[in-house]
Design a protein around this motif. Structure first.
Motif, PDB file in Angstrom:
ATOM      1  N   LEU A 219      30.448  34.324  41.046  1.00 49.74           N
ATOM      2  CA  LEU A 219      31.875  34.026  41.016  1.00 49.74           C
ATOM      3  C   LEU A 219      32.366  34.500  39.655  1.00 49.74           C
ATOM      4  O   LEU A 219      31.712  34.244  38.646  1.00 49.74           O
ATOM      5  N   ILE A 220      33.493  35.204  39.629  1.00 42.45           N
ATOM      6  CA  ILE A 220      33.986  35.719  38.351  1.00 42.45           C
ATOM      7  C   ILE A 220      35.151  34.853  37.878  1.00 42.45           C
ATOM      8  O   ILE A 220      36.210  34.830  38.512  1.00 42.45           O
ATOM      9  N   ALA A 221      34.947  34.175  36.751  1.00 42.92           N
ATOM     10  CA  ALA A 221      35.982  33.271  36.245  1.00 42.92           C
ATOM     11  C   ALA A 221      37.254  34.034  35.874  1.00 42.92           C
ATOM     12  O   ALA A 221      38.356  33.633  36.247  1.00 42.92           O
ATOM     13  N   SER A 225      37.311  36.364  41.390  1.00 43.63           N
ATOM     14  CA  SER A 225      36.683  37.148  42.462  1.00 43.63           C
ATOM     15  C   SER A 225      35.339  36.555  42.864  1.00 43.63           C
ATOM     16  O   SER A 225      34.721  35.797  42.117  1.00 43.63           O
ATOM     17  N   VAL A 226      34.900  36.946  44.051  1.00 43.26           N
ATOM     18  CA  VAL A 226      33.576  36.573  44.535  1.00 43.26           C
ATOM     19  C   VAL A 226      32.795  37.857  44.795  1.00 43.26           C
ATOM     20  O   VAL A 226      33.371  38.845  45.262  1.00 43.26           O
ATOM     21  N   TRP A 284      35.705  40.566  46.320  1.00 41.37           N
ATOM     22  CA  TRP A 284      37.067  40.314  46.783  1.00 41.37           C
ATOM     23  C   TRP A 284      37.694  39.191  45.980  1.00 41.37           C
ATOM     24  O   TRP A 284      36.990  38.370  45.392  1.00 41.37           O
ATOM     25  N   THR A 285      39.015  39.217  45.970  1.00 43.57           N
ATOM     26  CA  THR A 285      39.760  38.243  45.185  1.00 43.57           C
ATOM     27  C   THR A 285      40.820  37.613  46.072  1.00 43.57           C
ATOM     28  O   THR A 285      41.767  38.294  46.477  1.00 43.57           O
ATOM     29  N   GLY A 286      40.615  36.384  46.422  1.00 43.57           N
ATOM     30  CA  GLY A 286      41.589  35.669  47.247  1.00 43.57           C
ATOM     31  C   GLY A 286      41.850  36.394  48.573  1.00 43.57           C
ATOM     32  O   GLY A 286      40.930  36.864  49.227  1.00 43.57           O
ATOM     33  N   VAL A 287      43.147  36.515  48.911  1.00 44.94           N
ATOM     34  CA  VAL A 287      43.540  37.108  50.186  1.00 44.94           C
ATOM     35  C   VAL A 287      44.407  38.329  49.921  1.00 44.94           C
ATOM     36  O   VAL A 287      45.274  38.300  49.058  1.00 44.94           O
TER      37      VAL A 287
END
Lengths: 486, 250
Positions: A219-221, A225-226, A284-287
């Motif tokens: 997980l990227i603070a 992003s994941v 990916w980051t959110g939607v």
């Protein structure tokens, strides 16, 4: 062949037999040992080659270790940063204190989505919280899409490795499982044909099932992003095709900055599968409107992790990036495979992680499931000193067991306490040597060797002889030299 | 050069010939030796089984016995690893500041045998003769804890008549692991079987190491299996000369 897997494998430390007993069925199973040794020898050789070509491997390792240490030392702040960024990008973050809460959150989300089926990417964390049985019990069909996980699911087997969970199954066993469960009578054990069978089986699921569950490698603070890395493309399908995506991640998975991936992805691929880069890296980051899942949830799981974090000597356990290099390097794992560890986390990292995640009394044999050879520490890309943590846990196990009256007469405990009294004074030690010389004479054969001992000594002599005690110890010899010791 | 021998509990009891060989070797090289008769054990068995308090008692004992020594030589790599890797933690956790400082001052003067020969005495050719084919078992503690590197090989290369045989998968553990060999006797035996296969495949006459604990494990299995090989501590090879070969043992 049909006996290749020990029956009734239990991967729950609360119910699994202690390690020495759990290892026995494997030690008696040549086919299984061959499968395990062959598989890890292949991975080990690939890893050694690719690590060898990195002239700055030790520097890379040090950097990876520093990144993980920093992430853990400021975990609270980084997690909150992740939550804020992920939420801002359209994701929803949930916090689960334990396995039960995580299962409940995921089940509720699937209900909201009216999903009666779900596709899954390989995630050890979901195995840790025993998610699949909970979902099935609630009427949700779970389809594992990682090839190895699919083999295990269809064959009703348990994982035996962190990265290669079906490592203990060979391809003729895979053929048997697929033929039986997919109704393919004429299937051969040609790897290409087996892969095609899995692909055909899964393709329809990817296209029709509206929800997916994934784990997270990182997980990227900084960005919210994941990151998920995988080899088969099944992950990419799960992360892009379904309408809803739920990611389950341990709270320790966070990295401070996006840039940290530069180091982490290098050490992970080389350590885990012996590749320069893993085939699929999804980030990916959110939607994103009109692209990929339009509903995205992250479940952050504690489940014992913050209690590990609170113990300075053991905290390093959480640096783990689940590459399993320690399993492949471990001479114990090479003989026993993963099931003997009675946990979804086997091998050296499992031997330290399981007792800390669960209550120690359920896993007291695990910290002793190591000869302390140090091969795990040597290969660990984030420099977890596993032997050091094993020793720490052994000390805790002894402290706990000392409270138990029954343990007082355990032969090994008694022996160690007596030895400690003997070593405290040289005259006692020397008297014990002389007594031992007389006592062992009973067991010493004419050739000067002991072939059989009673009690706990029988554990030694079941496979090894022991040279009888010589007539003169070193210190006695030294005294006869007429030299004055200072 | 003066050196105090820490011969260790199991060498004193089970393998006195190793200690005698160390004496012969080092005196031949002009080292003045002393031996503290009150020495017993380094505490490794206790520490590695989780008995930290008992191990700490031994650690204290070690410091008290050797704090005056010019150098300490130990012919057992795992005991040196115990002192180097575990004593600092024990002193930090259970000791006092004065003791910790005494230990810190002593530690740089503590040597494993091959370290003492190469790093302190600066010799590789110790004038030994041992006309046999020998396989060197790189013990886990020697390789990964002490990082002995090529020191043992450099010493063996200079032994007259010695033919060195390379063991496949040289750095894989033999499965001894102290109380591990009893607590997990079956797994330990499985590891031992694999290791023995690799060692016997060298067709060497002797298997040597800088640690009698691995050799006790390997030698015990060799004897059980009537293998055409024996174990011998490296000190005995390095002490061996044409006139005075290693002493016979059962």
């Amino acid at each position: 062949m049909s006996h290749a897997v020990p029956s009734r494998v239990v991967l729950d430390p609360r119910f699994a037999p202690p390690f020495p007993q759990a290892a026995l069925p494997v030690l008696r199973n040549p086919q299984l040992r061959k499968n395990v040794a062959h598989a890890i020898d292949v991975i080990q050789a690939k890893r050694a080659k690719l690590v060898g070509e990195k002239t700055d491997w030790q520097a890379l390792r040090a950097a990876a270790s520093a990144i993980r240490t920093n992430a853990l030392e400021n975990l609270g702040a980084y997690l909150e940063e992740f939550e804020a960024r992920c939420t801002a990008a359209g994701g929803t973050v949930h916090w689960a204190a334990d396995a039960a809460e995580a299962r409940r959150i995921i089940l509720d989300l699937l209900c909201q989505e009216k999903a009666s089926e779900v596709v899954k990417i390989k995630t050890m964390t979901s195995a840790e919280i025993q998610l699949n049985p909970a979902l099935e019990a609630a009427g949700v069909s779970v389809i594992e899409t990682d090839l190895a996980e699919l083999i295990l699911q269809l064959g009703e087997e348990e994982p035996s490795h962190i990265v290669v969970p079906a490592l203990h199954v060979n391809r003729s066993q895979v053929r048997e499982i697929f033929a039986r469960r997919m109704g393919l009578k004429n299937l051969s054990d040609d790897p290409k044909e087996l892969t095609n069978a899995a692909r055909t089986y899964l393709r329809g699921k990817f296209l029709s099932i509206p929800a997916a569950i994934s784990g997270a490698n990182f997980l990227i603070a900084e960005t919210g992003s994941v990151a998920v890395v995988e080899s088969e493309g099944n992950g990419r399908m799960c992360l892009t095709l379904p309408r809803a995506l739920i990611t389950l991640a341990g709270i320790e998975k966070v990295l401070p900055r996006f840039q940290d991936l530069e180091v982490m992805l290098q050490v992970l691929a080389r350590s885990a599968t012996g590749e320069r880069m893993n085939p699929y890296t999804s980030l990916w980051t959110g939607v994103t409107p009109g692209d990929g899942p339009q509903c995205f949830h992250v479940v952050l799981l504690d489940n014992g992790r913050s209690s590990i974090l609170s113990r300075p000597k053991q905290r390093q356990t959480l640096k783990c990036i689940r590459c399993a290099a320690c399993l492949n390097a471990c001479p114990v794992y090479r003989q026993t495979g993963g099931h003997a560890y009675g946990s979804v986390y086997p091998g050296p990292i499992g031997a330290i992680l399981t007792p800390q995640l669960m209550h120690m009394e359920h896993a007291q044999s695990l910290p002793y499931a190591s000869s302390l050879c140090g091969a795990c520490y040597e290969v660990c890309p984030v420099k977890i000193n596993i032997p050091e943590v094993l020793l720490e846990l052994r000390a805790q196990a002894v402290n706990q067991e000392r409270q138990q009256a029954g343990r007082f007469f355990d032969p090994m405990y008694l022996g160690l306490r007596i030895a400690s009294l003997l070593f405290a004074r040289a005259w006692r030690f020397h008297a014990a040597q002389r007594l031992g010389r007389i006592g062992l004479r009973l067991f010493t054969r004419r050739d000067g060797w002991i072939h059989s001992l009673p009690g706990i000594g029988a554990k030694w002599t079941q496979t090894r002889d022991l040279r009888g005690l010589p007539g003169q110890s070193f210190h006695e010899w030294w005294a006869t030299r007429g030299k004055e010791a200072k | 050069m003066r050196a105090s021998l820490f011969i260790t509990c199991y060498n004193d009891t089970l393998f006195p010939e190793t200690g005698r060989a160390v004496v012969r070797l080092l005196e031949r090289l002009g080292v003045e030796l002393e031996f503290q008769p009150r020495q017993t054990c380094c505490g490794q068995m206790h520490a590695n089984t989780g008995f930290r308090g008992e191990a700490f008692a031994q650690a204290k004992r070690f410091v008290r016995l050797y704090r005056e020594a010019e150098t300490v030589v130990i012919p057992s790599s795992s005991c040196v690893a115990m002192i180097r890797d575990q004593y600092p933690g024990l002193f930090e956790e259970l000791g006092n500041e004065a003791l910790r400082r005494e230990f810190a001052a002593l530690l740089p003067r503590v040597y494993e045998l091959s370290e003492f020969l190469i790093d302190r005495l600066g010799v590789e050719d110790v004038g030994a003769t041992f006309p046999h084919r020998v396989a060197y078992h790189a013990s886990c503690h020697g390789v990964r804890a002490l990082c002995l590197g090529d020191r043992p090989y450099r010493l063996l290369a200079k032994v007259h008549g010695l033919e060195l045989a390379e063991i496949p998968n040289a750095e894989r553990c033999c499965g001894f692991g102290g109380t591990f060999s009893v607590k997990n006797a079956e797994v330990s035996s499985a590891m031992l079987a694999v290791k023995l296969q690799d060692i016997v495949s060298t067709r060497a006459e002797y298997c040597t190491a800088l640690d009698n604990s691995c050799l006790m494990h390997l030698g015990g299995a060799m004897h059980r299996q009537y293998a055409a090989m024996r174990t011998i501590h490296m000190a005995q090879i390095l002490a061996s000369t044409e006139d005075c070969p290693p002493e016979a043992t059962p």
